[in-house]
Write a protein that holds these residues in place. Structure first.
Motif, mmCIF file in Angstrom:
data_model
loop_
_atom_site.group_PDB
_atom_site.id
_atom_site.type_symbol
_atom_site.label_atom_id
_atom_site.label_comp_id
_atom_site.label_asym_id
_atom_site.label_seq_id
_atom_site.Cartn_x
_atom_site.Cartn_y
_atom_site.Cartn_z
ATOM 1 N N ASN A 148 0.827 -1.140 -0.122
ATOM 2 C CA ASN A 148 0.078 0.021 -0.025
ATOM 3 C C ASN A 148 0.929 1.357 -0.061
ATOM 4 O O ASN A 148 0.172 2.454 -0.135
ATOM 5 C CB ASN A 148 -1.106 0.005 1.209
ATOM 6 N N ASN A 149 2.185 1.148 -0.042
ATOM 7 C CA ASN A 149 2.958 2.205 -0.360
ATOM 8 C C ASN A 149 3.632 2.300 -1.666
ATOM 9 O O ASN A 149 3.482 1.088 -2.460
ATOM 10 C CB ASN A 149 4.258 2.310 0.432
ATOM 11 N N HIS A 161 10.242 1.203 -1.940
ATOM 12 C CA HIS A 161 11.299 1.642 -0.904
ATOM 13 C C HIS A 161 12.212 2.696 -1.573
ATOM 14 O O HIS A 161 12.601 2.725 -2.540
ATOM 15 C CB HIS A 161 12.170 0.359 -0.804
ATOM 16 N N ALA A 206 7.429 -0.370 5.317
ATOM 17 C CA ALA A 206 7.067 0.948 5.888
ATOM 18 C C ALA A 206 6.521 1.043 6.860
ATOM 19 O O ALA A 206 5.963 2.040 7.526
ATOM 20 C CB ALA A 206 6.222 1.545 4.282
#
Length: 350
Positions: A9-10, A13, A328
């Protein structure tokens, strides 16, 4: 809002984002014939201890599963998996769309049992009407499973030996492979896995990348024309460097494993928070997916501030719910989650 619904859901990196930016002005060939993809492949071969492995970078998990299965099976063959297997439950019939039946056996907290697989294949081999049935041509397992559980090295070896005995392939779905390999409870390494299957893939999308999965044929045993089959299935990136740069970064200085280990550590903290407040774990998951049995009247309260997934009824009054951590997930988020659980649900239980 706190987000524990998925491990993707991010975006991606920061190190991968940095590498994409740094290489943005470099001209390269397309379709994965670039220097970054070649470097990534060499690092994956080294990590797998399979220096002759065929490695291909595909777009995403569903495309990878359906493409690999379709490329390796004959028209009359199907694939055997646990009834909870991703290809059976959450891929909208993608494998069946390629013309290959998905045949299921009961799951044991997400796992396929070698003994049951043996009996299934033995029944087919001894059936005088076998020519009228779909031939089992492959066994499919996920590592970790869809329930976050792990196969031991012995269990993987047992399944692989059954597959060899009946001359079928073993395919390991590694969409979340990093979380399995860095779990404190695993005795499986990437090299062990590579030497105990016919094909596996290393998930990037769910382990820090924007997109991409690395398919590894450890014995240099990629099906003939596999590159063209990948394209035919819509799984080939014209700008193959997008996946190449990311996997090259993931397999530099152990980043892939650090990302996964962090998520597992945060998941253990989340599990402690939930159990400390009286919520029952559904299973014994030592990876970044955690499952709990939550009373139905509590779920709407929790959903006001937390994103998570419901996975079906546990009984008439409670539901199995999944919480997922990632690279995250921060300590501050877990601290906020702990405070929320304490303030809302301790009071609710009183």
């Amino acid at each position: 809002m706190l987000y524990f619904d998925t491990d993707y859901n991010n975006g991606l990196h920061p190190i991968l984002l940095q590498r994409l930016a740094e290489t943005n002005d470099v001209r390269s060939l397309g379709y994965g014939f670039d220097e970054f993809t070649e470097s990534a492949k060499q690092k994956i071969r080294k990590a797998s201890d399979c220096h002759d492995a065929d490695v291909f970078l595909l777009v995403g998990g569903t495309q990878t599963n359906s493409t690999v299965i379709a490329s390796m099976l004959h028209a009359v063959e199907g694939v055997v998996c646990a009834d909870t297997g991703h290809i059976n439950v959450h891929e909208a019939g993608a494998v069946e769309m390629t013309g290959h039946k998905v045949m299921t056996l009961p799951n044991h907290f997400g796992k396929l049992d070698a003994g049951e697989l043996y009996m299934f294949l033995k029944d087919y081999a001894e059936d005088p009407t076998a020519d009228h049935r779909v031939r089992p041509g492959m066994a499919y397992i996920s590592f970790p499973t869809e329930q976050g559980t792990l196969y031991s090295a012995e269990e993987i070896d047992n399944i692989y030996q059954v597959c060899r005995q009946f001359n079928i392939y073993l395919f390991v779905d590694g969409a979340r492979l990093g979380y399995a390999l860095t779990s404190e409870k695993t005795d499986v390494s990437m090299a062990f896995l590579a030497h105990h299957c016919d094909v596996f893939y290393i998930g990037g999308t769910k382990v820090g990348a924007l997109c991409g999965e690395a398919v590894v044929f450890p014995k240099g045993n990629a099906p003939r024309y596999f590159f063209s089959i990948v394209k035919q299935h819509g799984a080939l990136l014209a700008k193959g460097r997008l996946a190449g740069v990311q996997f090259d970064a993931l397999f530099t200085d152990g980043l892939y494993f650090r990302i996964a280990a962090h998520a597992n550590k945060q998941a253990a903290q989340l599990r402690n928070i939930m159990t400390r407040h009286g919520f029952k774990p559904y299973n014994d998951s030592p990876t970044n997916q955690q499952f709990f049995v939550i009373p139905n009247d509590v779920i709407p309260l929790l959903q006001r501030d937390v994103m998570f997934e419901t996975w079906g009824a546990y009984d008439e009054t409670s539901t199995i719910c999944r919480f997922v951590t990632s690279w995250a997930t921060t300590d501050d988020e877990l601290s906020a989650f702990s405070s929320l659980i304490h303030s809302y649900f301790d009071n609710h239980k009183k």
